[in-house]
Design a protein around this motif. Structure first.
Motif, short mmCIF file in Angstrom:
data_model
loop_
_atom_site.label_atom_id
_atom_site.label_comp_id
_atom_site.label_asym_id
_atom_site.label_seq_id
_atom_site.Cartn_x
_atom_site.Cartn_y
_atom_site.Cartn_z
N GLY A 139 12.25 -60.93 48.24
CA GLY A 139 11.11 -60.76 47.35
C GLY A 139 11.08 -59.40 46.71
O GLY A 139 10.14 -59.06 46.01
N HIS A 140 12.11 -58.59 47.00
CA HIS A 140 12.13 -57.23 46.44
C HIS A 140 13.43 -57.03 45.67
O HIS A 140 14.44 -57.67 45.95
CB HIS A 140 12.03 -56.19 47.56
CG HIS A 140 10.68 -56.19 48.23
ND1 HIS A 140 9.54 -55.74 47.62
CD2 HIS A 140 10.30 -56.59 49.47
CE1 HIS A 140 8.51 -55.86 48.44
NE2 HIS A 140 8.94 -56.38 49.57
N THR A 141 13.39 -56.11 44.71
CA THR A 141 14.61 -55.81 43.95
C THR A 141 15.19 -54.46 44.31
O THR A 141 16.23 -54.08 43.80
CB THR A 141 14.32 -55.80 42.44
OG1 THR A 141 13.22 -54.91 42.20
CG2 THR A 141 13.94 -57.18 41.94
N LYS A 142 14.49 -53.71 45.16
CA LYS A 142 15.04 -52.43 45.60
C LYS A 142 14.88 -52.32 47.11
O LYS A 142 14.25 -53.18 47.74
CB LYS A 142 14.32 -51.28 44.90
CG LYS A 142 14.72 -51.12 43.45
CD LYS A 142 14.23 -49.79 42.94
CE LYS A 142 14.74 -49.52 41.54
NZ LYS A 142 14.24 -48.24 41.05
N ALA A 143 15.38 -51.23 47.65
CA ALA A 143 15.41 -51.06 49.11
C ALA A 143 14.03 -51.23 49.74
O ALA A 143 13.04 -50.71 49.24
CB ALA A 143 15.95 -49.67 49.44
N VAL A 144 13.99 -51.97 50.84
CA VAL A 144 12.75 -52.14 51.59
C VAL A 144 12.60 -50.94 52.52
O VAL A 144 13.52 -50.58 53.24
CB VAL A 144 12.77 -53.45 52.41
CG1 VAL A 144 11.51 -53.58 53.24
CG2 VAL A 144 12.92 -54.64 51.47
N ASP A 162 10.73 -50.93 44.88
CA ASP A 162 10.40 -51.52 43.58
C ASP A 162 8.89 -51.48 43.33
O ASP A 162 8.39 -52.16 42.45
CB ASP A 162 10.94 -52.95 43.48
CG ASP A 162 10.33 -53.88 44.52
OD1 ASP A 162 9.44 -53.43 45.28
OD2 ASP A 162 10.74 -55.05 44.58
N ARG A 163 8.19 -50.70 44.15
CA ARG A 163 6.75 -50.43 44.01
C ARG A 163 5.87 -51.61 44.40
O ARG A 163 4.69 -51.64 44.11
CB ARG A 163 6.41 -49.97 42.57
CG ARG A 163 7.19 -48.71 42.25
CD ARG A 163 7.27 -48.39 40.79
NE ARG A 163 8.29 -47.33 40.63
CZ ARG A 163 8.02 -46.09 40.28
NH1 ARG A 163 6.81 -45.73 40.03
NH2 ARG A 163 8.98 -45.20 40.19
N GLN A 164 6.47 -52.59 45.06
CA GLN A 164 5.73 -53.77 45.45
C GLN A 164 5.45 -53.75 46.95
O GLN A 164 6.28 -53.30 47.74
CB GLN A 164 6.54 -55.04 45.16
CG GLN A 164 6.81 -55.27 43.69
CD GLN A 164 5.65 -55.92 42.99
OE1 GLN A 164 4.93 -56.72 43.57
NE2 GLN A 164 5.45 -55.56 41.73
N MET A 165 4.26 -54.25 47.33
CA MET A 165 3.96 -54.55 48.72
C MET A 165 3.66 -56.03 48.79
O MET A 165 2.86 -56.53 48.00
CB MET A 165 2.76 -53.75 49.21
CG MET A 165 3.05 -52.27 49.31
SD MET A 165 1.55 -51.31 49.34
CE MET A 165 1.13 -51.20 47.62
N ASN A 181 0.29 -50.68 42.94
CA ASN A 181 -0.49 -49.82 42.06
C ASN A 181 0.45 -49.02 41.17
O ASN A 181 0.08 -48.01 40.60
CB ASN A 181 -1.42 -48.90 42.86
CG ASN A 181 -0.68 -47.76 43.52
OD1 ASN A 181 0.53 -47.84 43.74
ND2 ASN A 181 -1.38 -46.69 43.86
N GLY A 182 1.70 -49.48 41.07
CA GLY A 182 2.66 -48.81 40.20
C GLY A 182 3.35 -47.62 40.82
O GLY A 182 4.16 -46.97 40.19
N LYS A 183 3.01 -47.32 42.09
CA LYS A 183 3.67 -46.21 42.78
C LYS A 183 4.49 -46.76 43.95
O LYS A 183 4.32 -47.89 44.36
CB LYS A 183 2.63 -45.22 43.30
CG LYS A 183 1.76 -44.62 42.21
CD LYS A 183 2.56 -43.67 41.36
CE LYS A 183 1.71 -42.90 40.37
NZ LYS A 183 1.25 -43.70 39.25
N ILE A 184 5.35 -45.90 44.49
CA ILE A 184 6.21 -46.36 45.58
C ILE A 184 5.46 -46.25 46.91
O ILE A 184 4.96 -45.18 47.25
CB ILE A 184 7.50 -45.51 45.64
CG1 ILE A 184 8.30 -45.68 44.35
CG2 ILE A 184 8.34 -45.89 46.84
CD1 ILE A 184 9.45 -44.73 44.22
#
Length: 385
Positions: A139-144, A162-165, A181-184
């Protein structure tokens, strides 16, 4: 704000060269990565089940605590039996293609391992029966960066670069909600009692509090001067304590965005990883000057008598942990060793090479006498006994 083109860092290019990719020309180096900004939108997440069947003959899923193993895994008070230092590797879980940044055991029983990795995937592993990967969550495109279970283990949160939770159903693999919220986000924590609330420590120096019922941000704690690395609830969950890159420790009353205690000394270093003693009285903080410092969870004073050193973490956020009975303090180091100290004497009692690269996250099995699960940037997860 003008949005910059996302370029890979020099480190990422160097890593590609190290991994055997061809050396890059200057022009290629300056070329942006096209898919770096892509995100997997909510509803596009995928999850794969790797086992034979989802339910056994009694209709129980893998969340059911196994009763056919030699250990009683029923959630009793952990730490009743004496623990010992593990000596040899008895199992290796492989499946991640890049380093593992965080592992967490299933609450209470410890019969499943949840792991988040730099390869963008979250995986769920079986500890007891066959020791295999049960499910992969994409569900993520960058490192978890962080994963955390809720109290009963039915859901978990993952936070990635990818700034997602994202909130997942552990059993079905479905993604239930996505927050950003657009932040990491650097760390996520469920509120131990109000399970529909979670806190996230962000790269923009804030701790934000989400209500999952509404999906809204209900509180922002904004005092730190650097990215927030850890959040730990203390004092019967009425307060929480945070550490940050700004080299300070701050204590907050839950839901009141005012710092009630601020700990900063000129000699202090950043403390990017924190572990809690089983009796909930002490917090072990991994300080970047290669020592683990102990702070009282109620007084918030440093315990000057206790200091655990002799390992080299080289700037990595290696998590300090306690054995279930509190006798030992353990930590990985930057070279892939596991180090164990005696809590009373603060002396190193054991050190062994466990992995080829840094060990960020490890965990003691709650109902065993000497078993530790380690995970490393060499992409493997190992069980030691």
């Amino acid at each position: 704000e003008s949005l910059d083109v996302v370029k890979p860092t020099v480190e990422e290019w160097e890593e590609q060269e190290e991994r055997g990719g061809k050396p890059l020309t200057k022009k290629e180096r300056s070329r942006p990565v096209i898919d770096a900004g892509k995100q997997i939108g909510f509803g596009e997440e995928k999850s794969t089940f790797h086992g034979k069947e989802l339910h056994d003959y009694l209709g129980r899923s893998y969340l059911h605590i196994p009763t056919d193993v030699d250990v009683n895994l029923k959630p009793s008070e952990p730490g009743l039996q004496e623990t010992f230092i593990p000596k040899k590797c008895i199992h290796t879980w492989s499946g991640h293609t890049k380093g593992v940044s965080k592992i967490q055991l299933f609450p209470g029983s410890g019969h499943l391992i949840l792991s988040g990795s730099l390869d963008t995937r979250v995986k769920l592993w079986d500890v007891y029966n066959e020791g295999k990967c049960l499910r992969t969550f994409n569900g993520h495109t960058k490192a978890v960066h962080d994963v955390t279970f809720n109290n009963d283990g039915t859901k978990f949160l993952s936070a990635a670069f990818d700034r997602q939770m994202k909130l997942w159903d552990t059993e079905t693999g479905q993604c239930l909600q996505a927050f950003s919220n657009g932040k990491i986000p650097y760390c996520v924590k469920f509120h131990p009692e109000k399970q529909n609330v979670f806190l996230a420590g962000m790269s923009d120096k804030k701790i934000i509090q989400y209500d999952m019922g509404s999906g809204e941000i209900t509180q922002e704690y904004d005092q730190h001067l650097g990215p927030v690395n850890t959040i730990n609830f203390v004092d019967d969950n009425r307060r929480f304590i945070t550490t940050s890159d700004d080299k300070t420790i701050r204590v907050w009353d839950y839901d009141i965005p005012v710092v009630i205690k601020y700990i900063a000394e000129p000699s202090m270093h950043s403390m990017p990883a924190v572990g809690m003693h089983p009796n909930k009285k002490w917090l072990a903080m991994q300080s970047l000057d290669n020592q683990i410092l102990i702070f009282g969870a109620d007084s918030f004073k440093q315990n000057r008598k206790k200091r655990f050193a002799g390992h080299t973490i080289a700037g990595y956020a290696c998590e300090p942990q306690f054995s279930p009975d509190g006798r030992f303090v353990s930590s990985g180091d930057g070279q892939g060793n596991m180090v164990f100290w005696d809590w009373k004497t603060c002396r190193i009692v054991s050190r062994f090479k466990a992995h080829n690269q840094v060990i960020i996250s490890h965990a003691w099995l709650p109902h065993e006498t000497s078993k530790v699960v380690t995970s490393s940037w060499d992409s493997s997860i190992k069980l030691w006994d």
